[in-house]
Design a protein around this motif. Structure first.
Motif, PDB file in Angstrom:
ATOM      1  N   TRP A  80       3.499   5.352  -5.997  1.00  0.00           N
ATOM      2  CA  TRP A  80       4.201   5.339  -6.878  1.00  0.00           C
ATOM      3  C   TRP A  80       2.684   5.994  -8.106  1.00  0.00           C
ATOM      4  O   TRP A  80       3.083   6.701  -8.808  1.00  0.00           O
ATOM      5  CB  TRP A  80       3.920   4.078  -7.523  1.00  0.00           C
ATOM      6  CG  TRP A  80       4.088   3.433  -9.172  1.00  0.00           C
ATOM      7  CD1 TRP A  80       4.602   3.184  -9.763  1.00  0.00           C
ATOM      8  CD2 TRP A  80       3.181   3.252  -9.581  1.00  0.00           C
ATOM      9  NE1 TRP A  80       4.359   3.332 -10.777  1.00  0.00           N
ATOM     10  CE2 TRP A  80       3.077   3.300 -10.975  1.00  0.00           C
ATOM     11  CE3 TRP A  80       1.244   3.589  -9.011  1.00  0.00           C
ATOM     12  CZ2 TRP A  80       2.915   2.653 -12.215  1.00  0.00           C
ATOM     13  CZ3 TRP A  80       0.735   2.522 -10.214  1.00  0.00           C
ATOM     14  CH2 TRP A  80       1.395   2.478 -11.700  1.00  0.00           C
ATOM     15  N   ILE A  81       1.497   5.703  -7.389  1.00  0.00           N
ATOM     16  CA  ILE A  81       0.497   6.585  -7.950  1.00  0.00           C
ATOM     17  C   ILE A  81      -0.117   8.295  -8.266  1.00  0.00           C
ATOM     18  O   ILE A  81       0.065   8.450  -9.128  1.00  0.00           O
ATOM     19  CB  ILE A  81      -0.921   5.324  -7.551  1.00  0.00           C
ATOM     20  CG1 ILE A  81      -1.792   6.002  -8.374  1.00  0.00           C
ATOM     21  CG2 ILE A  81      -1.120   6.948  -6.216  1.00  0.00           C
ATOM     22  CD1 ILE A  81      -2.016   5.107  -9.764  1.00  0.00           C
TER      23      ILE A  81
ATOM     24  N   LYS B 260       5.497  -3.161 -11.732  1.00  0.00           N
ATOM     25  CA  LYS B 260       5.332  -3.198 -10.236  1.00  0.00           C
ATOM     26  C   LYS B 260       5.181  -3.860  -9.767  1.00  0.00           C
ATOM     27  O   LYS B 260       5.625  -4.421  -8.147  1.00  0.00           O
ATOM     28  CB  LYS B 260       5.349  -1.826 -10.320  1.00  0.00           C
ATOM     29  CG  LYS B 260       6.135  -1.150  -9.077  1.00  0.00           C
ATOM     30  CD  LYS B 260       6.314   0.185  -9.423  1.00  0.00           C
ATOM     31  CE  LYS B 260       7.333   1.568  -8.195  1.00  0.00           C
ATOM     32  NZ  LYS B 260       8.266   0.296  -7.846  1.00  0.00           N
ATOM     33  N   PHE B 261       3.556  -3.487  -9.551  1.00  0.00           N
ATOM     34  CA  PHE B 261       3.089  -4.660  -8.067  1.00  0.00           C
ATOM     35  C   PHE B 261       2.312  -5.595  -8.593  1.00  0.00           C
ATOM     36  O   PHE B 261       1.643  -5.977  -7.148  1.00  0.00           O
ATOM     37  CB  PHE B 261       1.763  -3.700  -7.970  1.00  0.00           C
ATOM     38  CG  PHE B 261       2.844  -2.377  -7.599  1.00  0.00           C
ATOM     39  CD1 PHE B 261       3.214  -2.270  -6.428  1.00  0.00           C
ATOM     40  CD2 PHE B 261       2.277  -1.023  -8.218  1.00  0.00           C
ATOM     41  CE1 PHE B 261       3.865  -1.312  -5.832  1.00  0.00           C
ATOM     42  CE2 PHE B 261       2.720  -0.151  -8.150  1.00  0.00           C
ATOM     43  CZ  PHE B 261       4.177  -0.134  -6.510  1.00  0.00           C
ATOM     44  N   ALA B 262       1.948  -6.680  -9.328  1.00  0.00           N
ATOM     45  CA  ALA B 262       1.596  -7.825 -10.211  1.00  0.00           C
ATOM     46  C   ALA B 262       1.078  -8.536 -10.206  1.00  0.00           C
ATOM     47  O   ALA B 262      -0.333  -7.642 -10.182  1.00  0.00           O
ATOM     48  CB  ALA B 262       2.628  -8.378 -10.272  1.00  0.00           C
ATOM     49  N   ASP B 263       0.697  -9.151  -8.689  1.00  0.00           N
ATOM     50  CA  ASP B 263      -0.604  -9.868  -8.207  1.00  0.00           C
ATOM     51  C   ASP B 263      -1.181  -9.686  -7.149  1.00  0.00           C
ATOM     52  O   ASP B 263      -1.841  -9.635  -5.905  1.00  0.00           O
ATOM     53  CB  ASP B 263      -0.631 -11.280  -7.809  1.00  0.00           C
ATOM     54  CG  ASP B 263       0.814 -11.482  -7.248  1.00  0.00           C
ATOM     55  OD1 ASP B 263       1.876 -10.705  -7.206  1.00  0.00           O
ATOM     56  OD2 ASP B 263       1.058 -12.925  -6.429  1.00  0.00           O
TER      57      ASP B 263
ATOM     58  N   HIS C 278       0.445  -1.632   0.017  1.00  0.00           N
ATOM     59  CA  HIS C 278      -0.086   0.063  -0.255  1.00  0.00           C
ATOM     60  C   HIS C 278       1.116   1.852  -0.128  1.00  0.00           C
ATOM     61  O   HIS C 278       0.740   1.807  -0.707  1.00  0.00           O
ATOM     62  CB  HIS C 278      -0.768  -0.114   1.091  1.00  0.00           C
ATOM     63  CG  HIS C 278      -1.821   1.194   1.735  1.00  0.00           C
ATOM     64  ND1 HIS C 278      -1.000   2.279   2.181  1.00  0.00           N
ATOM     65  CD2 HIS C 278      -2.565   1.257   0.488  1.00  0.00           C
ATOM     66  CE1 HIS C 278      -2.147   3.246   1.636  1.00  0.00           C
ATOM     67  NE2 HIS C 278      -3.032   2.819   0.699  1.00  0.00           N
ATOM     68  N   ASP C 279       1.912   1.696   1.082  1.00  0.00           N
ATOM     69  CA  ASP C 279       2.979   2.496   1.254  1.00  0.00           C
ATOM     70  C   ASP C 279       3.627   2.849  -0.274  1.00  0.00           C
ATOM     71  O   ASP C 279       4.071   4.093  -0.622  1.00  0.00           O
ATOM     72  CB  ASP C 279       3.342   2.871   2.328  1.00  0.00           C
ATOM     73  CG  ASP C 279       2.478   2.725   3.496  1.00  0.00           C
ATOM     74  OD1 ASP C 279       1.604   3.229   3.310  1.00  0.00           O
ATOM     75  OD2 ASP C 279       2.822   2.360   4.430  1.00  0.00           O
ATOM     76  N   GLU C 280       4.221   1.902  -0.458  1.00  0.00           N
ATOM     77  CA  GLU C 280       4.851   2.089  -2.298  1.00  0.00           C
ATOM     78  C   GLU C 280       3.700   2.383  -2.785  1.00  0.00           C
ATOM     79  O   GLU C 280       4.567   3.086  -3.994  1.00  0.00           O
ATOM     80  CB  GLU C 280       5.549   0.776  -1.804  1.00  0.00           C
ATOM     81  CG  GLU C 280       5.985   0.582  -3.354  1.00  0.00           C
ATOM     82  CD  GLU C 280       7.217  -0.562  -3.448  1.00  0.00           C
ATOM     83  OE1 GLU C 280       7.581  -0.600  -5.147  1.00  0.00           O
ATOM     84  OE2 GLU C 280       6.595  -1.723  -2.892  1.00  0.00           O
TER      85      GLU C 280
ATOM     86  N   GLN D 176      -6.738  -2.064   0.336  1.00  0.00           N
ATOM     87  CA  GLN D 176      -7.619  -1.178   0.510  1.00  0.00           C
ATOM     88  C   GLN D 176      -8.039  -0.417  -1.003  1.00  0.00           C
ATOM     89  O   GLN D 176      -7.014  -0.659  -1.646  1.00  0.00           O
ATOM     90  CB  GLN D 176      -6.560   0.125   1.193  1.00  0.00           C
ATOM     91  CG  GLN D 176      -6.809   0.065   2.522  1.00  0.00           C
ATOM     92  CD  GLN D 176      -5.653   0.886   2.969  1.00  0.00           C
ATOM     93  OE1 GLN D 176      -5.609   2.189   2.816  1.00  0.00           O
ATOM     94  NE2 GLN D 176      -4.474   1.003   3.333  1.00  0.00           N
ATOM     95  N   THR D 177      -8.541   0.238  -1.518  1.00  0.00           N
ATOM     96  CA  THR D 177      -9.052   0.158  -2.551  1.00  0.00           C
ATOM     97  C   THR D 177      -9.594   2.135  -2.798  1.00  0.00           C
ATOM     98  O   THR D 177      -9.820   2.979  -1.661  1.00  0.00           O
ATOM     99  CB  THR D 177     -10.967  -0.540  -2.433  1.00  0.00           C
ATOM    100  OG1 THR D 177     -10.831  -1.449  -2.438  1.00  0.00           O
ATOM    101  CG2 THR D 177     -11.667  -0.004  -3.949  1.00  0.00           C
TER     102      THR D 177
END
Length: 107
Positions: free
Chosen positions: A21-22, A84-87, A15-17, A52-53
């Protein structure tokens, strides 16, 4: 005007990473010139499966601009997040057409 909406479910472990990034990724999407603005929102529900959404609403200039985004930019920009975040991230996308807008005016 059309809103291109991305709803993303983010695993707590990234989440934090992902949030850092977003906040860099959204300006990259806007830099394509196909959208006039974006709004990042957190969905305020407890997810049964954890995580989290978030929702990102990109306001396109027109249907043609959104179609150009799909043709010219979407695959490349989506791939950045998936690599970067895959699955650990699940995304779904919808298009919303604004029918009318209202504002409150206080005098």
């Amino acid at each position: 005007m059309i809103i291109y909406n991305e709803t993303l479910s983010i695993d707590d472990s990234i989440h934090d990473e992902w949030l850092v990034w977003i906040k860099e990724h959204i300006p990259q999407v806007l830099a394509t010139g196909k959208f006039e603005k974006a709004t990042l929102t957190k969905v305020l529900v407890d997810e049964e499966m954890g995580g989290q959404t978030y929702s990102i609403q990109y306001r396109s200039y027109s249907r043609e601009a959104l179609d150009a985004y799909y043709r010219e930019d979407a695959d490349r920009l989506r791939r950045l997040g998936m690599e970067k975040f895959a699955d650990k991230m699940l995304a779904f996308r919808t298009e919303l057409q604004i029918e009318d807008e209202y504002t409150v005016s206080f005098k």
